[in-house]
Design a protein around this motif. Structure first.
Motif, PDB file in Angstrom:
ATOM      1  N   VAL A 131      72.121  77.469  53.444  1.00  0.00           N
ATOM      2  CA  VAL A 131      72.258  76.442  54.474  1.00  0.00           C
ATOM      3  C   VAL A 131      73.735  76.285  54.819  1.00  0.00           C
ATOM      4  O   VAL A 131      74.614  76.561  54.003  1.00  0.00           O
ATOM      5  CB  VAL A 131      71.672  75.090  54.009  1.00  0.00           C
ATOM      6  CG1 VAL A 131      70.175  75.201  53.791  1.00  0.00           C
ATOM      7  CG2 VAL A 131      72.364  74.598  52.733  1.00  0.00           C
ATOM      8  N   ARG A 132      73.991  75.856  56.035  1.00  0.00           N
ATOM      9  CA  ARG A 132      75.350  75.645  56.500  1.00  0.00           C
ATOM     10  C   ARG A 132      75.979  74.448  55.779  1.00  0.00           C
ATOM     11  O   ARG A 132      75.353  73.420  55.590  1.00  0.00           O
ATOM     12  CB  ARG A 132      75.374  75.386  58.003  1.00  0.00           C
ATOM     13  CG  ARG A 132      75.116  76.619  58.840  1.00  0.00           C
ATOM     14  CD  ARG A 132      76.317  77.534  58.811  1.00  0.00           C
ATOM     15  NE  ARG A 132      76.074  78.807  59.506  1.00  0.00           N
ATOM     16  CZ  ARG A 132      76.937  79.814  59.508  1.00  0.00           C
ATOM     17  NH1 ARG A 132      78.063  79.704  58.831  1.00  0.00           N
ATOM     18  NH2 ARG A 132      76.658  80.929  60.145  1.00  0.00           N
ATOM     19  N   GLN A 133      77.241  74.639  55.366  1.00  0.00           N
ATOM     20  CA  GLN A 133      78.006  73.546  54.775  1.00  0.00           C
ATOM     21  C   GLN A 133      79.445  73.697  55.240  1.00  0.00           C
ATOM     22  O   GLN A 133      80.165  74.577  54.781  1.00  0.00           O
ATOM     23  CB  GLN A 133      77.924  73.559  53.257  1.00  0.00           C
ATOM     24  CG  GLN A 133      78.561  72.335  52.613  1.00  0.00           C
ATOM     25  CD  GLN A 133      78.343  72.310  51.113  1.00  0.00           C
ATOM     26  OE1 GLN A 133      78.625  73.285  50.420  1.00  0.00           O
ATOM     27  NE2 GLN A 133      77.838  71.203  50.601  1.00  0.00           N
ATOM     28  N   GLY A 134      79.857  72.832  56.165  1.00  0.00           N
ATOM     29  CA  GLY A 134      81.176  72.986  56.764  1.00  0.00           C
ATOM     30  C   GLY A 134      81.238  74.282  57.549  1.00  0.00           C
ATOM     31  O   GLY A 134      80.375  74.558  58.377  1.00  0.00           O
ATOM     32  N   ARG A 135      82.231  75.093  57.254  1.00  0.00           N
ATOM     33  CA  ARG A 135      82.384  76.379  57.943  1.00  0.00           C
ATOM     34  C   ARG A 135      81.725  77.529  57.187  1.00  0.00           C
ATOM     35  O   ARG A 135      81.752  78.671  57.643  1.00  0.00           O
ATOM     36  CB  ARG A 135      83.870  76.688  58.137  1.00  0.00           C
ATOM     37  CG  ARG A 135      84.588  75.704  59.064  1.00  0.00           C
ATOM     38  CD  ARG A 135      86.018  76.147  59.285  1.00  0.00           C
ATOM     39  NE  ARG A 135      86.711  75.257  60.209  1.00  0.00           N
ATOM     40  CZ  ARG A 135      87.970  75.417  60.593  1.00  0.00           C
ATOM     41  NH1 ARG A 135      88.685  76.441  60.103  1.00  0.00           N
ATOM     42  NH2 ARG A 135      88.521  74.570  61.428  1.00  0.00           N
TER      43      ARG A 135
END
Length: 313
Positions: A57-61
């Motif tokens: 999953v996306r976390q920040g960049r």
């Protein structure tokens, strides 16, 4: 996950998952595997459907793995290692074997061990090739990602996934130009700290044990010059008023005109050999580990009167 979906998962897909997990990036995994990023994305999408989990999953960049992904990555790593072991030939003849062995190491190991290892391999296994990788403090990641087969390092890695054998015991000494006034005295702790130092910091997060001992006493060096490796110490110390602190075996390799003196903080260090289950049962890698151990025995025998237990090979 249904039985039909599970049959669609192959070792290549699991390897892709592991590469993304280890590198924390689709693009980095694609670069390491020499494929397009779209290929990696397509494979991860297949695995997401098969496992009914987003996996990353996306976390920040960046991206972060889900808990399910962490479990799958760990299990798939064991499966891939076991399969690699099954594909190894049951017999090994060093005189005819053709392969490339990757070793992650730093300046110390390349200076002390590599020359004799190269000579022995040229004689006993003329068709084997060596690929040396700079480890800094990332050697454990090189092992986990399969970027190296063996790690030689002074860093103490305690992960249960690693096999380990201690190779070389050593300690720190001071080195300086023979005409340095400090060469004529036995350095006290106060004189050592006050001296002008050329400090080898090595890079990464690893710190020399003698530096830790200094800090434990609330002391710090008077560092004039910092170096990433001891590689150029001989020429840099010559005709200077600086001193440096390095492992004793490295001090023995420095050129004439550089003298060795006792260090008030002669902290011990050891260089260890690490490997994983991927190569643990391989006849070829057993042979190379035994060769390294034999060579190290020849190196340390003249200065070691006490033999230590051998440990795992």
């Amino acid at each position: 996950m249904s039985n039909l979906e599970s049959l669609r998962i192959d070792f290549a897909a699991l390897r892709t998952l592991r590469m993304v997990f280890d590198h924390g990036s689709f693009s980095a995994a694609a670069e390491m595997m020499n494929v397009n990023q779209s290929t990696v994305s397509y494979t991860i999408d297949r695995l997401r459907k098969a496992f009914n989990d987003p996996l990353f999953v996306r976390q920040g960049r960046g991206i972060t793995p889900t808990d399910r992904c962490r479990h799958i990555a760990a299990s798939s790593a064991r499966m891939l290692d076991e399969f690699a072991t099954l594909s190894e030939p049951s017999a090994f003849d060093p005189q005819t074997a053709t392969a490339t062995i990757s070793i992650s190491s730093n300046y110390y190991e390349r200076t002390i061990i590599l020359p004799k290892l190269m000579a022995a391999m040229r004689k006993e296994a003329p068709f084997l090739r060596l690929k040396m990788i700079q480890s800094l403090s990332e050697g454990d990641q090189h092992l986990r990602r399969g970027e190296c087969d063996i790690l030689l390092s002074p860093v103490n890695y305690t992960a249960s996934e690693f096999f380990k054998r201690t190779l070389i015991p050593d300690h720190y000494v001071c080195v300086m130009d023979a005409n340095n006034p400090l060469a004529d005295i036995k350095l006290s702790e106060q004189e050592y700290v006050a001296a002008k130092h050329m400090t080898v910091i090595y890079g990464g997060n690893w710190r020399s044990r003698y530096m830790i001992d200094l800090e434990a006493k609330g002391l710090s060096l008077n560092t004039i010059v910092s170096l990433p490796t001891p590689e150029d110490l001989s020429s840099l110390l010559r005709n200077s008023d600086l001193i440096s602190t390095v492992p004793n075996r490295i001090a023995q390799t420095l050129s004439d005109g550089i003298v060795t003196r006792d260090c008030p903080f002669p902290a011990p260090l050891s260089v260890d050999m690490y490997w994983t289950s991927r190569t643990h049962h391989s006849m070829m890698y057993k042979w190379i580990r035994q060769l390294i151990s034999r060579i190290v025995g020849e190196i340390i025998r003249p200065t070691n009167d006490i033999k230590k237990p051998a440990g795992n090979i």
